[in-house]
Design a protein around this motif. Sequence first.
Motif, PDB file in Angstrom:
ATOM      1  N   LEU A  83      -6.340   5.367 -38.298  1.00  0.00           N
ATOM      2  CA  LEU A  83      -4.927   5.615 -38.380  1.00  0.00           C
ATOM      3  C   LEU A  83      -4.132   4.808 -39.557  1.00  0.00           C
ATOM      4  O   LEU A  83      -3.530   5.110 -40.165  1.00  0.00           O
ATOM      5  CB  LEU A  83      -4.104   5.288 -37.205  1.00  0.00           C
ATOM      6  N   TRP A 117      -5.017   8.504 -29.855  1.00  0.00           N
ATOM      7  CA  TRP A 117      -6.130   9.607 -29.822  1.00  0.00           C
ATOM      8  C   TRP A 117      -7.165   9.023 -29.195  1.00  0.00           C
ATOM      9  O   TRP A 117      -8.109   9.612 -28.466  1.00  0.00           O
ATOM     10  CB  TRP A 117      -6.557   9.762 -31.351  1.00  0.00           C
ATOM     11  N   PHE A 160      -4.887   5.734 -42.910  1.00  0.00           N
ATOM     12  CA  PHE A 160      -4.073   6.983 -43.163  1.00  0.00           C
ATOM     13  C   PHE A 160      -2.927   6.513 -43.862  1.00  0.00           C
ATOM     14  O   PHE A 160      -2.374   7.022 -44.785  1.00  0.00           O
ATOM     15  CB  PHE A 160      -3.866   7.938 -41.804  1.00  0.00           C
ATOM     16  N   THR A 181      -8.794  13.754 -37.695  1.00  0.00           N
ATOM     17  CA  THR A 181      -8.061  14.126 -39.202  1.00  0.00           C
ATOM     18  C   THR A 181      -8.755  13.508 -40.142  1.00  0.00           C
ATOM     19  O   THR A 181      -8.376  13.485 -41.217  1.00  0.00           O
ATOM     20  CB  THR A 181      -6.619  14.105 -39.071  1.00  0.00           C
ATOM     21  N   HIS A 226     -11.526   9.540 -36.713  1.00  0.00           N
ATOM     22  CA  HIS A 226     -10.614  10.185 -36.049  1.00  0.00           C
ATOM     23  C   HIS A 226     -10.647  11.583 -36.399  1.00  0.00           C
ATOM     24  O   HIS A 226     -11.159  11.871 -37.501  1.00  0.00           O
ATOM     25  CB  HIS A 226      -9.139   9.737 -36.656  1.00  0.00           C
ATOM     26  N   ILE A 238      -0.098   4.064 -38.015  1.00  0.00           N
ATOM     27  CA  ILE A 238       0.131   4.531 -39.275  1.00  0.00           C
ATOM     28  C   ILE A 238       0.981   4.066 -40.224  1.00  0.00           C
ATOM     29  O   ILE A 238       0.845   3.433 -41.393  1.00  0.00           O
ATOM     30  CB  ILE A 238       0.525   6.318 -39.481  1.00  0.00           C
ATOM     31  N   GLU A 239       2.142   3.694 -39.538  1.00  0.00           N
ATOM     32  CA  GLU A 239       3.394   3.002 -40.398  1.00  0.00           C
ATOM     33  C   GLU A 239       2.926   1.551 -40.852  1.00  0.00           C
ATOM     34  O   GLU A 239       2.883   1.275 -41.958  1.00  0.00           O
ATOM     35  CB  GLU A 239       4.522   3.056 -39.566  1.00  0.00           C
TER      36      GLU A 239
END
Lengths: 391, 391
Positions: free
Chosen positions: A250, A73, A253, A280, A278, A224-225
């Motif tokens: 991220l 992003w 999140f 989101t 970000h 994210i992971e």
Amino acid sequence: MAASIIDVAKRAKVSTATVSRALRGLPNVSEVTRERVLRAAEELSYAISPHASSLASGRTGTIGVVLPFVNRWFYSQVLSGIDSVLRANDLDLLLYNLGDARVHERFFARMPLRRRVDALIVLNLPLSAAESDALVSMEVPVAVLGTRVPGCWHVSIDNAQGATTAVRHLINLGHRRIGMITGALGDPRGFTTPIVREHAYRSVLAEAGIPYEPDLEAPGNFGIEEGASAMARLLSLPDPPTAVFAESDLMAFGALRTLTRMGLRAPDDVSVIGFDDHETAELLNLTTIAQPVTHQGELLARQILDALSGASEEPAEVVVPTRLVVRGTTGAARVAGPRTSRDHPGLPDRPEGAGHPDRPGHPGRAAEPPAPRDGTAYDRLPDQHTRTTAR
Amino acid sequence: MAASIIDVAKRAKVSTATVSRALRGLPNVSEVTRERVLRAAEELSYAISPHASSLASGRTGTIGVVLPFVNRWFYSQVLSGIDSVLRANDLDLLLYNLGDARVHERFFARMPLRRRVDALIVLNLPLSAAESDALVSMEVPVAVLGTRVPGCWHVSIDNAQGATTAVRHLINLGHRRIGMITGALGDPRGFTTPIVREHAYRSVLAEAGIPYEPDLEAPGNFGIEEGASAMARLLSLPDPPTAVFAESDLMAFGALRTLTRMGLRAPDDVSVIGFDDHETAELLNLTTIAQPVTHQGELLARQILDALSGASEEPAEVVVPTRLVVRGTTGAARVAGPRTSRDHPGLPDRPEGAGHPDRPGHPGRAAEPPAPRDGTAYDRLPDQHTRTTAR
DNA sequence: GGAGTGAGTGCAATCGTTTACATGAAAAGA
DNA sequence: TCTTTTCATGTAAACGATTGCACTCACTCC
């Protein structure tokens, strides 16, 4: 096949030199001749050969953009900012996505952009001294995002300030055990951003008299992971943190996901703050440090424009400010243990199970309800917010 | 300034022709000469002038990529796939971000990539007949994503099938009032994808004997905000839908946000299904139709490679499958009114307030818990999953 | 021993512009 | 009227490669 400048010249009954001048709008061509040339070019649907032009003039009309990951992003956003400015000035954009370390090395070993671009924009790359040298040795203007390179133009956010604000925010909410989910600290290439942010984190803790604990730092690598795993790791400590600073949204999140899966809540059990704002982040109601992403791309492109036009001699540096955006994932610390009442005075106790703090009590209302409490997320900072340093 | 091929030729005591051949690895150069040339080039740190090379050979070594929005997840992902393949084949990537309609028009009016690229990859653009013609008239191979253009290579997902699956999923869960949040249906440029999906939506409804109601379609324009507004609109209907198909995950995210803000829940009050399997879809536990995004980019680039190498004469078409990924935002329909028990047999009633269905009952567990029920999200489809049609 | 073969190399035309310089005509100045 | 400027245009040399063609050897084969 395609018409060349000679065909146009013949048709307009002038020399190729005149055609060239007329088409490029140079001054000393009479109006009547110019018209004639333009018409001839139109009739032959003539298009200039960029390569011949570059070869003869030495200019390519192309700007190289080198970045590590197009598909993230942040970078795609910066790229979009760069593109809008370049496009408006009729410059082409040659994209170099470095991806993994192997491509990175190959790039610097072969310098495939040499002689191919009029200028270079480099995004957030970790550069060895040799690599910096390689860049400047291309003898074109270079604008760099994030890293400071001698002799290059420069745009960045104040990472130290951003990280400082984030950690102070948590401390001001009463937190004492504050974890950090770091970016690619271990990357052999040595991205500088994570280092600066981590340093700020330590400094603020020290300043507040909170002892530093290495275990409270978990590596997240910006995904994210990895953010999710890092949070799991932090929560498995004997004495887990009550607040966590993730240096990208991220990763935050991911951290939130782990919380949810473990039956915990932000901010009731653990406060979480991210970095970036970000697209989101608002959706997930994440408190974060916002930075003007697209705007930085525009600034970089403008610097290149300045450099190319010779408007300013010395490379400039611009530092754009970050901004704390308070949303719903950070809250006051509690004394001890989960699910007890809070000790922080002056903040109203939120009833257990009230869920997201931004959910208004008007179910079934027709129109879309107002936005949650929120620092203003800016799209673009006015210029007076940026600080320019000639050097 | 920089060394030219003549300097290398002198130093190696051969002609420029031999230098050219040696450097490009052409066959008829003796090994000893090649070595000498390579060494000379190395010593002079010679770099070829791409423009001179292009001018003489007619090849540019550059592929143009034209897309509407670099900064959107989907496109940046496809771009990344394209890049990885091109990079591996030493081809440069010239990016054209069309952005708004004005830039789009300018692009097709001036065709600035003419003579500049060896091939073109066009992503999801709405093309008028004249524009398609303009593309093929560039006389280079063109690969198009999404739209089918005569004479061009083609990659797409089966949009009709994807949308059909999505709506059937909702119907099979017992829903009868099914809303749709559409993409840029009203865009004057006429993107085809939303049209196909909307058509599929209607067909499935008809097939199931459910009457079509125009009010149950709300325009979302592919953004979070617009998705949120669209959901607000649907929920303000006299008889709101019990399930909603959003044709992009971003719009579904917006829809979920509106639900949350209105104090409603998915799937308890409204089921929501998206499209794309966006990187944050898993995070938000969104049921969606997954498509292999990066892979499509790779396929496009490979098609171009084939076209350039002359490996295959006729442009091919590849349709890649979509896949339903069931997560937590879709559930069985209830008889009537919110917050009552469900009538769908065979599904266990979920206790009120249990929250996300994937939250396991082990708060405080140290390691990260297993992933929620979930269709496998693939990164890349094996080739036998793709269908190739020569035409 | 002469012809044929083939690998290795060089010559020079070509790609399609830009641009320094030369030219000539018209306008301006003396 | 005779310079001197100015302006519009043409000439031709770059720019830096690629590539068709011709050439030279050294072999091989009758």
